[in-house]
Design a protein around this motif. Sequence first.
Motif, PDB file in Angstrom:
ATOM      1  N   SER A   1      -8.978 -21.237 -61.404  1.00  0.00           N
ATOM      2  CA  SER A   1      -8.138 -20.567 -62.396  1.00  0.00           C
ATOM      3  C   SER A   1      -6.673 -20.858 -62.138  1.00  0.00           C
ATOM      4  O   SER A   1      -6.274 -21.338 -61.067  1.00  0.00           O
ATOM      5  N   GLU A   2      -5.848 -20.542 -63.116  1.00  0.00           N
ATOM      6  CA  GLU A   2      -4.418 -20.788 -62.991  1.00  0.00           C
ATOM      7  C   GLU A   2      -3.820 -20.007 -61.814  1.00  0.00           C
ATOM      8  O   GLU A   2      -2.966 -20.511 -61.080  1.00  0.00           O
ATOM      9  N   THR A   3      -4.295 -18.787 -61.604  1.00  0.00           N
ATOM     10  CA  THR A   3      -3.802 -17.975 -60.483  1.00  0.00           C
ATOM     11  C   THR A   3      -4.145 -18.627 -59.156  1.00  0.00           C
ATOM     12  O   THR A   3      -3.313 -18.703 -58.245  1.00  0.00           O
TER      13      THR A   3
ATOM     14  N   GLU B   1      -1.002 -24.311 -54.607  1.00  0.00           N
ATOM     15  CA  GLU B   1       0.257 -25.057 -54.584  1.00  0.00           C
ATOM     16  C   GLU B   1       1.239 -24.434 -53.591  1.00  0.00           C
ATOM     17  O   GLU B   1       1.950 -25.138 -52.874  1.00  0.00           O
ATOM     18  N   ARG B   2       1.258 -23.105 -53.538  1.00  0.00           N
ATOM     19  CA  ARG B   2       2.134 -22.417 -52.586  1.00  0.00           C
ATOM     20  C   ARG B   2       1.743 -22.751 -51.146  1.00  0.00           C
ATOM     21  O   ARG B   2       2.602 -22.879 -50.269  1.00  0.00           O
TER      22      ARG B   2
ATOM     23  N   VAL C   1      -7.403 -25.037 -49.134  1.00  0.00           N
ATOM     24  CA  VAL C   1      -6.637 -26.270 -49.162  1.00  0.00           C
ATOM     25  C   VAL C   1      -6.805 -27.009 -47.846  1.00  0.00           C
ATOM     26  O   VAL C   1      -6.639 -26.424 -46.778  1.00  0.00           O
ATOM     27  N   ASP C   2      -7.144 -28.292 -47.919  1.00  0.00           N
ATOM     28  CA  ASP C   2      -7.144 -29.166 -46.754  1.00  0.00           C
ATOM     29  C   ASP C   2      -5.918 -30.070 -46.860  1.00  0.00           C
ATOM     30  O   ASP C   2      -5.762 -30.800 -47.846  1.00  0.00           O
ATOM     31  N   ILE C   3      -5.060 -30.006 -45.865  1.00  0.00           N
ATOM     32  CA  ILE C   3      -3.838 -30.798 -45.875  1.00  0.00           C
ATOM     33  C   ILE C   3      -3.849 -31.748 -44.686  1.00  0.00           C
ATOM     34  O   ILE C   3      -3.986 -31.321 -43.537  1.00  0.00           O
TER      35      ILE C   3
END
Length: 301
Positions: free
Chosen positions: A17-19, A25-26, A66-68
């Motif tokens: 979802s957008e949320t 992204e944060r 998130v995998d960075i």
Amino acid sequence: MAKYTHEQLCLFAQPASETEETKLERAIEAVKRALGNSDIILSDKYEIFGQGSYANNTNVRNNSDVDINVCYTAAYYYELPKGKTKDDYGFSGNVQYSYSEFKNDIERMLVAYFGRNNVIRKNKCIHIQENTYRTEIDVVPTWEHRTYIGENNDPYNFYRGVKLWSDDGEEVINYPKQHKNNGINKNTNTQKRYKRLVRILKNINIKMADSGFYKNINITSFLIECLMYNYPNNALATSIYDWNSILQDVIRYFWNKTREDCYDWYQFLENSEFLYLMIKHKWDRSDVHEFMTKLWIFLEY
């Protein structure tokens, strides 16, 4: 009557979802700030990029992390063609900095920014706890890895990947950028059905586990994504647009390919197309075969 309608499966196919996207992204920006604010290593010596489900746009709702990848680029590991030596390529000298030192430095930077209580060192990554502002993050420290090809000792003729050493000593080499690019191409060549199919199967796998019907820890998000990469483009692109019909064809395909008397599964590749999917992993043929059987029963086909 199938367990889910086409319309319900279309909901499963949707991305986060957008949320959730905002939280993801944060998370990436927070890691960039954490590393950018430190002078432990110079910013031009490493590269930060997303990998895994988020980067490949196959993450599902309410199950997104998130995998960075933080890749050190000032030095690199390498693999030479058979029969070649480093002298053939003019390689010389020793690197004074090690992979373990790099991982330790990344951990210190993350702790300094997020706080010790929010950072957990794991075997292959450094985990950052979720909060109301961001999702959970796995930071994967790697070094550049080059696989040299050809017979002419060309030092510029290589495939670029990444390499890490787990804390318990396991060597891991993969190619996340090629994985991402090949997934994009497959999605384009299948009327954008590939990534939708992956999300549907990930959601169904979660629902099977949550309901107590079936859970196999070897059936990972990565495995599902790569399995579907091995499903023929023409079969997926030309199918009637009915997700139950598509799923039935997919299940039959992989069930047959992973029978004991069929050895086609040996040729399955990871999305990068540099590594075999069913070799040197925690899953095996029987895991996939059983998964397909359970899918068929759960979906009431």
